[in-house]
Scaffold this active site. Structure first.
Site, mmCIF file in Angstrom:
data_model
loop_
_atom_site.group_PDB
_atom_site.id
_atom_site.type_symbol
_atom_site.label_atom_id
_atom_site.label_comp_id
_atom_site.label_asym_id
_atom_site.label_seq_id
_atom_site.Cartn_x
_atom_site.Cartn_y
_atom_site.Cartn_z
ATOM 1 C CG HIS A 82 26.894 21.877 4.352
ATOM 2 N ND1 HIS A 82 27.326 23.157 3.656
ATOM 3 C CD2 HIS A 82 27.703 21.223 3.321
ATOM 4 C CE1 HIS A 82 28.232 23.050 2.689
ATOM 5 N NE2 HIS A 82 28.444 21.385 2.696
ATOM 6 C CG HIS A 239 33.316 19.367 2.899
ATOM 7 N ND1 HIS A 239 32.732 20.389 3.706
ATOM 8 C CD2 HIS A 239 32.412 19.314 1.718
ATOM 9 C CE1 HIS A 239 31.319 21.529 3.272
ATOM 10 N NE2 HIS A 239 31.236 20.383 1.881
ATOM 11 C CG ASP A 243 28.784 17.035 1.538
ATOM 12 O OD1 ASP A 243 28.786 18.233 2.662
ATOM 13 O OD2 ASP A 243 29.632 17.417 0.299
ATOM 14 C CG HIS A 266 25.185 14.933 -2.069
ATOM 15 N ND1 HIS A 266 25.472 15.052 -0.341
ATOM 16 C CD2 HIS A 266 26.034 15.965 -2.284
ATOM 17 C CE1 HIS A 266 26.165 16.203 -0.170
ATOM 18 N NE2 HIS A 266 26.885 16.893 -1.891
#
Length: 314
Positions: A82, A239, A243, A266
Site C-alpha cells: 500500500h 483494492h 495491490d 502478490h
C-alpha cells in the site's frame, strides 16, 4: 500532487508516523527521509544494531503468502504494497524509510493515509532524469486459472478481475489508467479485505494479529461486518488494483504498458516482474517515457538486469 514524468523526486522534508502491523500485530514507527538521485526507495530496520538496508525491489521479495515481504541482511519488512503504491503514483523515486519493526503500519488498510503523509512531507524535484520502462512485446504469466497478460502501451493501464464465492463480492472487474487524480479518487481509499472464517483461522495460528474492523473489510457468510459498510460497491477489486500497483512499484523504474490481471495475487505479481526482467527485448528503457517513446536509451537489451550503481551496491 502532479505526476512528473521527467525528473526524479524525493520528499521535501522528513516526516514520521506509526501504527500497527496487520499481520504481526506489532506497534511500528516509521520515519521517511529524503534521499539522493538514483538511490531508490530503501528500507532500514533501525531496531537492529546494524540497521540493515533492504531496497524496495522485486528481486528482494522473500514472501508473498499474506502480503509482499522484502528481505535482506537477516531481516524482513512486510506489507509494503500500500505504501509503495502511493509512493509510485505521487512520483517518489528516492526515499530512505527508517522502520523499527518487521512490518509497515497498516493504518486504515488502504493507501489514502500514505497520500496524506506524502502531502505533509512535500515533493522535491531532483537534478536527475527519471528513467522508465515501456513494454515492447506482449507476453503472459499464468498459474492455474490465474494469469496476467501484458501488452505495449504508452501509459499505465490495468484491467483487473477477481472472483470470490461471496454474495457481496462474486466476480468483479475494474479498469484503471494512470492519470492525474485517478488514484486518489478511485483506488487509494479501497481497504484490504478478508473473510471471517479465514481471519479466525489465521489468528489461531498466530497470524493476522493486527487485523480489525478499523483496518480491514471483513465479510462473514452473508454480509460485511464493518458498521460503515463498503466505501465502494466494488471495493474489493479496487483494492486488488491498488495491490498490483504497489507490487509493480517494486520495479526500480515506472512501468508503462497494458496489464490484464485475472485472479491475481502478490505471488503472480512478483513473478510478472521477474519474468519481464528475464525476457530479452520485452521491455525497454525510455527517458522520459511515455511522452517521448522514441527517446530510448540504447538499443535492445540482452537483459534488463541493469540498475543504477547505488542500487548495485546494496
Amino acid at each position: 500532487m502532479k505526476y512528473d514524468l521527467f525528473n526524479q523526486h524525493t520528499i521535501q522534508a522528513e516526516v514520521g508516523f506509526g501504527g500497527t502491523g496487520l499481520h504481526s500485530g506489532a506497534q511500528v514507527n516509521v520515519v521517511l527521509r529524503p534521499a539522493p538521485p538514483d538511490h531508490g526507495i530503501v528500507f532500514h530496520r533501525v531496531d537492529q544494531p546494524w540497521a540493515p538496508r533492504i531496497p524496495a525491489r522485486y528481486d528482494r521479495v522473500v514472501d508473498t503468502s499474506l502480503a509482499t515481504v522484502i528481505g535482506g541482511g537477516g531481516v524482513t519488512v512486510g506489507t509494503i504494497e500500500h505504501f509503495m503504491a502511493a509512493a509510485r503514483v505521487v512520483g517518489i523515486d528516492n526515499l530512505c524509510v527508517e522502520i523499527d519493526g518487521p512490518e509497515m503500519p497498516v493504518l486504515d488498510g488502504s493507501a489514502a493515509p500514505f497520500l496524506d503523509i506524502f502531502k505533509q512531507a512535500g515533493l522535491r524535484a531532483q537534478g536527475a532524469v527519471k528513467t522508465c520502462l515501456r513494454i515492447e512485446h506482449s507476453f503472459m504469466v499464468q498459474h492455474g486459472d490465474a494469469f496476467i497478460k501484458v501488452r505495449p502501451a504508452d501509459a499505465l493501464h490495468i484491467h483487473y478481475t477477481i472472483e470470490f464465492p461471496h454474495p457481496l463480492v462474486g466476480r468483479q472487474s475494474y479498469k484503471w489508467t494512470l492519470e492525474a487524480g485517478t488514484f486518489a479518487r478511485e483506488l487509494a481509499g479501497a481497504r484490504t479485505f478478508g473473510f471471517l472464517k479465514d481471519v479466525q483461522y489465521l489468528q489461531s495460528k498466530g497470524l493476522a494479529l493486527g487485523g480489525s474492523l478499523e483496518n480491514a473489510v471483513v465479510f462473514d457468510e452473508h454480509g460485511v461486518l464493518n458498521g460503515e459498510g463498503l466505501r465502494f460497491g466494488d471495493e474489493c477489486v479496487r483494492h486488488k488494483v491498488l495491490d498490483f500497483i504497489g507490487d509493480l512499484a517494486l520495479c526500480p523504474f515506472p512501468v508503462f504498458g497494458a496489464f490484464e490481471v485475472h485472479k491475481g495475487g502478490h505471488a503472480l505479481h512478483n513473478r510478472l516482474l521477474r519474468e519481464m526482467f528475464q525476457r530479452p527485448g520485452y521491455a525497454r528503457f525510455v527517458t522520459p517515457a511515455p511522452l517521448m517513446p522514441s527517446a530510448r536509451v540504447g538499443g535492445p537489451l540482452p537483459s534488463l538486469y541493469w540498475e543504477p550503481l547505488s542500487l548495485k551496491r546494496s
